[in-house]
Design a protein around this motif. Structure first.
Motif, PDB file in Angstrom:
ATOM      1  N   ALA A   1       0.824  -1.216   0.000  1.00 54.07           N
ATOM      2  CA  ALA A   1       0.000   0.000   0.000  1.00 54.07           C
ATOM      3  C   ALA A   1       0.856   1.262   0.000  1.00 54.07           C
ATOM      4  CB  ALA A   1      -0.926  -0.004   1.201  1.00 54.07           C
ATOM      5  N   GLU A   2       2.056   1.175   0.590  1.00 51.78           N
ATOM      6  CA  GLU A   2       2.886   2.374   0.712  1.00 51.78           C
ATOM      7  C   GLU A   2       4.033   2.384  -0.283  1.00 51.78           C
ATOM      8  OE1 GLU A   2       4.008   2.027   4.818  1.00 51.78           O
ATOM      9  OE2 GLU A   2       1.884   1.822   5.345  1.00 51.78           O
ATOM     10  N   TYR A   3       4.207   1.277  -0.959  1.00 45.33           N
ATOM     11  CA  TYR A   3       5.398   1.101  -1.776  1.00 45.33           C
ATOM     12  C   TYR A   3       5.235   1.721  -3.158  1.00 45.33           C
ATOM     13  CZ  TYR A   3       9.073  -1.373  -4.310  1.00 45.33           C
ATOM     14  OH  TYR A   3      10.150  -1.685  -5.082  1.00 45.33           O
ATOM     15  N   ASP A   4       6.311   2.328  -3.649  1.00 46.22           N
ATOM     16  CA  ASP A   4       6.318   2.934  -4.974  1.00 46.22           C
ATOM     17  C   ASP A   4       7.087   2.005  -5.916  1.00 46.22           C
ATOM     18  OD1 ASP A   4       6.611   4.391  -7.230  1.00 46.22           O
ATOM     19  OD2 ASP A   4       7.726   6.057  -6.301  1.00 46.22           O
TER      20      ASP A   4
ATOM     21  N   LYS B   1       8.122  -7.164  -8.977  1.00 50.15           N
ATOM     22  CA  LYS B   1       6.870  -6.984  -9.716  1.00 50.15           C
ATOM     23  C   LYS B   1       6.064  -8.284  -9.690  1.00 50.15           C
ATOM     24  CE  LYS B   1       5.161  -5.607 -14.194  1.00 50.15           C
ATOM     25  NZ  LYS B   1       5.454  -5.611 -15.621  1.00 50.15           N
ATOM     26  N   ASN B   2       6.769  -9.352  -9.931  1.00 51.27           N
ATOM     27  CA  ASN B   2       6.166 -10.680  -9.945  1.00 51.27           C
ATOM     28  C   ASN B   2       5.569 -11.021  -8.576  1.00 51.27           C
ATOM     29  OD1 ASN B   2       5.487 -13.130 -10.891  1.00 51.27           O
ATOM     30  ND2 ASN B   2       7.528 -14.027 -10.720  1.00 51.27           N
ATOM     31  N   MET B   3       6.341 -10.701  -7.533  1.00 51.68           N
ATOM     32  CA  MET B   3       5.888 -11.018  -6.185  1.00 51.68           C
ATOM     33  C   MET B   3       4.653 -10.208  -5.809  1.00 51.68           C
ATOM     34  SD  MET B   3       7.798 -10.379  -2.638  1.00 51.68           S
ATOM     35  CE  MET B   3       7.218  -8.712  -2.802  1.00 51.68           C
ATOM     36  N   LEU B   4       4.676  -8.926  -6.169  1.00 51.92           N
ATOM     37  CA  LEU B   4       3.519  -8.080  -5.871  1.00 51.92           C
ATOM     38  C   LEU B   4       2.290  -8.593  -6.615  1.00 51.92           C
ATOM     39  CD1 LEU B   4       5.131  -4.525  -5.996  1.00 51.92           C
ATOM     40  CD2 LEU B   4       4.404  -5.789  -3.976  1.00 51.92           C
TER      41      LEU B   4
ATOM     42  N   GLU C   1      20.189   4.098   5.336  1.00 53.84           N
ATOM     43  CA  GLU C   1      20.653   5.412   4.864  1.00 53.84           C
ATOM     44  C   GLU C   1      19.589   6.139   4.042  1.00 53.84           C
ATOM     45  OE1 GLU C   1      24.287   5.270   2.570  1.00 53.84           O
ATOM     46  OE2 GLU C   1      25.173   4.047   4.180  1.00 53.84           O
ATOM     47  N   ASN C   2      18.859   5.355   3.224  1.00 50.56           N
ATOM     48  CA  ASN C   2      17.929   5.974   2.280  1.00 50.56           C
ATOM     49  C   ASN C   2      16.479   5.884   2.733  1.00 50.56           C
ATOM     50  OD1 ASN C   2      19.776   6.668  -0.098  1.00 50.56           O
ATOM     51  ND2 ASN C   2      20.305   4.544   0.402  1.00 50.56           N
ATOM     52  N   ARG C   3      16.343   5.706   4.021  1.00 53.24           N
ATOM     53  CA  ARG C   3      15.037   5.471   4.614  1.00 53.24           C
ATOM     54  C   ARG C   3      13.956   6.419   4.078  1.00 53.24           C
ATOM     55  NH1 ARG C   3      14.285   3.086  10.435  1.00 53.24           N
ATOM     56  NH2 ARG C   3      13.299   1.435   9.316  1.00 53.24           N
ATOM     57  N   GLU C   4      14.244   7.725   4.037  1.00 54.02           N
ATOM     58  CA  GLU C   4      13.183   8.687   3.706  1.00 54.02           C
ATOM     59  C   GLU C   4      12.706   8.578   2.259  1.00 54.02           C
ATOM     60  OE1 GLU C   4      17.015  11.210   3.757  1.00 54.02           O
ATOM     61  OE2 GLU C   4      16.302   9.285   4.507  1.00 54.02           O
ATOM     62  N   HIS C   5      13.492   7.901   1.417  1.00 54.68           N
ATOM     63  CA  HIS C   5      13.052   7.725   0.025  1.00 54.68           C
ATOM     64  C   HIS C   5      12.389   6.369  -0.192  1.00 54.68           C
ATOM     65  CE1 HIS C   5      15.517  11.202  -0.542  1.00 54.68           C
ATOM     66  NE2 HIS C   5      16.614  10.534  -0.188  1.00 54.68           N
ATOM     67  N   LEU C   6      12.424   5.534   0.816  1.00 52.36           N
ATOM     68  CA  LEU C   6      11.964   4.152   0.620  1.00 52.36           C
ATOM     69  C   LEU C   6      10.672   3.891   1.378  1.00 52.36           C
ATOM     70  CD1 LEU C   6      15.401   2.363   1.093  1.00 52.36           C
ATOM     71  CD2 LEU C   6      14.228   2.748  -1.061  1.00 52.36           C
ATOM     72  N   PHE C   7       9.614   4.537   0.932  1.00 52.80           N
ATOM     73  CA  PHE C   7       8.327   4.298   1.592  1.00 52.80           C
ATOM     74  C   PHE C   7       7.892   2.863   1.372  1.00 52.80           C
ATOM     75  CE2 PHE C   7       8.069   8.927   0.917  1.00 52.80           C
ATOM     76  CZ  PHE C   7       7.970   9.286   2.247  1.00 52.80           C
ATOM     77  N   GLY C   8       7.413   2.251   2.419  1.00 52.65           N
ATOM     78  CA  GLY C   8       6.869   0.897   2.285  1.00 52.65           C
ATOM     79  C   GLY C   8       7.941  -0.177   2.269  1.00 52.65           C
ATOM     80  N   VAL C   9       9.199   0.209   2.505  1.00 50.29           N
ATOM     81  CA  VAL C   9      10.256  -0.806   2.576  1.00 50.29           C
ATOM     82  C   VAL C   9      10.775  -0.822   4.015  1.00 50.29           C
ATOM     83  CG1 VAL C   9      12.523  -1.522   1.729  1.00 50.29           C
ATOM     84  CG2 VAL C   9      10.917  -0.363   0.196  1.00 50.29           C
TER      85      VAL C   9
END
Lengths: 604, 409
Positions: free
Chosen positions: A83-86, A105-108, A136-144
């Motif tokens: 739901a949050e993942y881009d 993609k396949n998994m989703l 490190e890249n937390r703020e760019h990785l929504f839903g991860v």
């Protein structure tokens, strides 16, 4: 004129309608909120209270000396909340997590029917560098995100890949059978002990109750977790495997195709069950890379094949012990019966020996591994009677060891040949069977079991890999195994064992492995292999006087048993027996004297 | 006649207090159901403000001379029809229906206003001395007055409000003293139409009943025949009428006929509403502690499904209390209908009673799964400014009539 209703009656009718509706509604509410309350309450709870499974910590494996063989180690699992993942992050994440292109993609897509708010596991056992990158890249990785989950670790250095086995995500077919316990995505033992002891190892799942809203989003704990049920750790298994011996066997086998099996004769406990080539269990600990699987499948030596209990080859000369036992027990020969070896035996055609041994008795025949003696013996025993003895010693059937990867092997009888060749099947097949060649197949485990039975005078237990388990208080509980008794006279064993003693300590075929202070009794074998070089075989037990270990070694396409297989058996036996000697007395005079005394009857 | 100067003689406190309690319970329920919904967070404050304004309107109307009511009927009706036409052109679409007119920061539903207007106009017509309901022409005029706004509202389309108008029409004709035959003539096409929705067998049974009734009254063959034809036609045309409805209303009606056919689709609301109320139990789960409410399993729970919030959080006790408050209100208004000074005022009272009652009937009926899910608020309780305002205005009329009941004309 039609009927008119008076004002008074009209008022009464309206009054009646109001009372009727209100009564119906009150009755209905009474029914719903009081009579059927429990049902609706259950539905409301089902709606909003979700039980989140807590996978129990899997039981670990200890070896017979309580050394840890298989443990649980924390590992990072990277997850995606759809739901949050881009999805534009797909290719970047796949690179970082070392996944195949299009994997996410396949998994989703596969999980599209589940709630978008349930995190999906993308990668189990992710590298620390990948986790660092995510952090490190937390703020760019929504839903991860990532969580720490347990995976299998193998601290001892002994691989035991075929014995320990591994777990895999449960298949839809398995799920159908076991749906009361498992959920899609759960791991379940797939081969080896992990499979056989799945029910002991898995423990009991726990449940945390959380509140979710109508969109299945977690809102918090239900009643602050008072109803939560903690998971119960699985049973820790205590194996009969000896980690050190297993490691030695694996090192000795390294680079070859072969197997080693070692059994404690008095208990049937399997101390070594090694098969080579092995595969890396670490690669199976959660997610197996496709490349690695492909590599395993394409390897001509088939690393996933458990040679110790599944490779059925002719037993070669190691089979002569069985023929000797059968002949002595049946009384077709006595210990003093001598047969003549002139270098060959003629039955339709000429069957060769590897020397001209002259007249010899059964002990000498075993010592020298004389073929001619046994060519003649099988005619005295008869094929069907031989099969009976073979069966008693565990050949031609599954032994019932506690892993599923086991084969029967083959011991022919006359019915078998009649089926193939008809009533008048050529008896010219028989001489070869007498020396364990031709249509007779046994596994290294069967050979070890056979050797253990000889060592312990026909009595032992069904061979097994697990001694018992530890409960929560670390208290040991042993498993019970079926007793085996071949029902053969002690005097028969004495004769055969003397022959085996001489193989190593006399003028036999395996004198190259003689040790002064540990008396090994053994029998070499070389299984003819029509496809290539012969397989080297060796069975042995030690110490001769009071056997504590029985070993069988198979080296495929190597040559003579004495040259290739016997030294491995020697190393295992020596390590094991020396370890159990009192350390300070290991080289003492007293010890030497004892050994000499034991050796006395065969001094010359 | 002795005139009592006690407060209760001038002002019906029972009615006023029942309604006040309903509004207060409604405010609690609105607060509970919107506190977790960001988009609806201001609803409690808005409802509080609406209540304040509504009270002013109520007391204003209460204080007006009662005799102004009758002359206002025609212009009010004309204005409401105009507004119903305007809303079809410039109306704002909310939830599939074009039923709102907005100007500035304020928006309202003309259908709400039209309810009062239709009551006044129809009461005015029926209370004329020359009106005779044994005369088919007068029945037809009454029907046209009532059905015209219904037709316009069906075009929005707003099924729930249409029901209210049908209720007003039937109640006023009944109160005026329509004959049983006349009532049968008015009612039967509707019954046949609804029956045909359930299937051809129900349709046939309903038509059979009409034939039996026609035989029973032994009217002339021409009249009976045309009534029968009208009935059968209404059954056949119900499909067309059904098609006028918006898709969401069609599926809701289908879901009512078989609610479990599609539990996650259109039947979802009906099931979740029942679960919320049923799980409330005797004492309820407590204010702000209803899972179904707080976790938003029921949509629109501050308006159409507000009774679920009450049922879940205040239990059987709370639900019963609300129903009893309504019962007190209804019976008190009905009592007043026979005290009213003249027939016009009596009809107005019955009309207003009908509005409150039909809203109550349909709203709670749908929450407890007796009636299909038709979007219609619970009077005084549900969130909604224009609904509260018009209900309070109508209550003002009731109290006004009560105040002046002993005055000479």
């Amino acid at each position: 004129m039609s009927a008119k209703i008076s004002l008074f009656d009209r008022k009464k009718i309206i009054y009646g309608i109001i009372i009727a509706v209100v009564s119906i509604y009150i009755f209905k509410l009474f029914e719903m909120q009081i009579l059927a309350h429990a049902q609706f309450d259950a539905k409301a709870s089902d709606n909003s209270i979700k039980a989140i499974e807590q996978i129990a910590l899997r039981g670990v494996f200890y070896d017979r000396n309580m050394k840890l063989l298989v443990e649980n180690t924390p590992a990072y699992t990277v997850r995606i909340t759809p739901a949050e993942y881009d999805t534009s992050l797909n290719s970047k994440l796949e690179t970082i997590l070392d996944l195949e292109n299009g994997f996410i993609k396949n998994m989703l897509f596969k999980n599209r029917t589940y709630s978008k708010f349930i995190p999906l596991r993308v990668k189990r056992g992710a590298d620390f560098s990948a986790i660092a990158w995510i952090e490190e890249n937390r703020e760019h990785l929504f839903g991860v995100d990532y969580v720490i989950e347990m995976q299998r670790g193998y601290p001892n250095g002994a691989m035991g890949s075929h014995v320990f086995g591994y777990s895999k995500e449960i298949s839809p077919q398995q799920l159908k059978k076991e749906e009361q316990y498992y959920q899609p995505g759960d791991l379940i033992g797939s081969i080896g002990l992990e499979k056989k002891y799945e029910k002991d190892l898995r423990g009991e799942k726990g449940y945390n109750y959380i509140l979710v809203d109508s969109r299945r989003r977690e809102v918090g704990k239900y009643k602050n977790g008072v109803n939560d049920l903690p998971s119960q750790k699985g049973k820790d298994l205590v194996l009969s495997i000896d980690g050190e011996l297993q490691k030695i066997a694996e090192q000795e086998l390294n680079g070859r195709a072969g197997a080693v099996a070692a059994i404690e004769p008095s208990t049937g406990e399997v101390m070594v069950l090694a098969s080579s080539p092995q595969f890396d269990l670490n690669q199976f600990s959660y997610f197996t890379p496709k490349d690695y699987l492909r590599q395993l499948l394409n390897d001509p030596l088939k690393p996933q094949f458990n040679r110790a209990s599944m490779a059925a080859h002719p037993p070669g000369s190691t089979f002569k012990l069985l023929c000797a036992i059968a002949a002595l027990d049946l009384g077709v020969i006595t210990p003093s019966t001598t047969l003549y070896c002139g270098g060959s035996f003629t039955y339709g055609r000429s069957f060769k020996c590897h020397g001209s041994h002259g007249s010899l008795n059964v002990i000498q025949a075993i010592e020298k591994s004389c073929n001619v003696f046994f060519y003649q013996l099988i005619f005295k025993i008869g094929l069907d009677r031989l099969k009976d003895y073979a069966t008693r010693f565990g050949f031609g059937k599954k032994l019932g060891i506690d892993i599923n990867e086991e084969v029967r092997g083959l011991i022919p009888n006359s019915a078998y040949y009649e089926k193939i060749y008809g009533k008048n099947w050529p008896h010219g097949i028989l001489p070869s069977l007498g020396i364990g060649q031709g249509e007779v197949n046994v596994t290294p485990l069967q050979l070890a079991n056979y050797c253990a039975l000889i060592a312990n005078n026909g009595k032992s237990f069904v061979p097994h890999l697990v001694r018992g388990y530890l409960d929560e208080n670390k208290k040991f509980h042993s498993y019970k195994y079926k007793e085996v008794n071949v029902g053969i006279n002690q005097s028969v064993f004495d004769i055969v064992k003397e022959g085996m003693y001489r193989v190593v300590n006399g003028a036999g075929t395996a004198t190259n492995i003689r040790i002064n202070d540990i008396h090994i009794a053994g029998k070499t074998g070389t299984a003819q292999n029509p496809q290539g070089k012969d397989h080297a075989l060796f069975v042995a037990f030690a110490p001769y006087e009071n056997p504590t270990i029985a070993v069988a070694v198979l080296i495929e396409n190597a040559g003579f048993g004495a040259t290739w297989a016997a030294p491995i058996a020697k190393k295992i036996i020596e390590t094991y027996v020396r370890r159990s000697m009192p350390k300070t007395a290991a080289t003492s005079d007293k010890n030497k004297i004892e050994v000499k005394q034991g050796a006395e009857p065969f001094a010359d | 006649m002795r005139i009592s100067y006690k407060l209760n003689d001038r002002f019906d406190l029972t009615i006023f207090l029942s309604v006040t309690l309903l509004v207060v319970i409604g405010l609690f329920a609105i607060y509970s159901s919107t506190q977790n919904t960001i988009s609806q967070k201001g609803n409690f404050d808005k409802q509080l403000i609406s209540w304040g304004i509504s009270l002013c309107v109520l007391f204003f109307i209460y204080a007006l001379p009662t005799k102004l009511l009758k002359p206002s009927a025609v212009p009010t009706y004309a204005l409401s029809i105009l507004l119903l036409l305007v809303v079809l052109v410039i109306g704002r679409k909310i939830g599939g229906a074009r039923s709102w007119i907005a100007f500035g920061g304020f928006s309202f539903q003309p259908a709400e206003f039209a309810k009062l207007a239709t009551i006044l106009f129809l009461s005015n017509f029926l209370s004329r001395e020359e009106t005779d309901l044994d005369n088919l022409k007068d029945i037809c005029i009454a029907l046209v007055i009532g059905l015209f706004p219904i037709a316009l509202i069906m075009l929005e389309p707003d099924l729930g409000s249409s029901f209210v108008f049908i209720g007003i029409l039937l109640a006023l004709l009944f109160w005026k003293g329509i004959s049983i035959f006349g009532l049968a003539v008015v009612l039967s096409p509707g019954i046949v139409a609804v029956a045909s929705l359930f299937g051809p067998i129900y349709f046939a049974v309903a038509v059979g009943f009409v034939i039996v009734i026609l035989f029973f009254f032994k009217k002339d063959i021409f009249l009976s025949g045309s009534i029968l034809a009208l009935n059968i036609a209404s059954g056949f045309f119900v499909d067309n009428i059904f098609n006028i409805l918006s898709p969401h209303q069609q599926t809701r009606i289908r879901a009512f006929i078989d609610p479990n056919a599609d539990p996650l689709g259109s039947g979802y609301n009906a099931i979740q509403a029942k679960v919320a109320i049923g799980s409330g139990g005797f004492f309820g789960k407590g204010f702000l502690h209803g899972n179904q409410t707080q976790l938003q399993f029921i949509p629109e729970q501050w308006t159409d499904f507000i009774f679920c919030v009450i049922g879940e959080e205040f239990g059987f006790i709370g639900s019963l209390f609300v129903i009893i408050l309504f019962l007190v209100l209804f019976l008190r208004i009905l009592r007043l209908a026979s005290f009213a000074k003249n027939e016009f005022l009596s009809l107005v009272i019955i009309g207003i009673l009908t509005v409150f009652f039909v809203h109550f009937l349909v709203n709670i009926g749908m929450a407890i799964g007796i009636l299909p899910v038709i979007g219609i608020p619970l009077p005084f309780v549900s969130y909604g400014g224009s609904s509260l305002l018009i209900n309070m205005a109508m209550l003002g009329i009731i109290l006004n009539i009560h105040r002046s009941r002993k005055e000479s004309t």
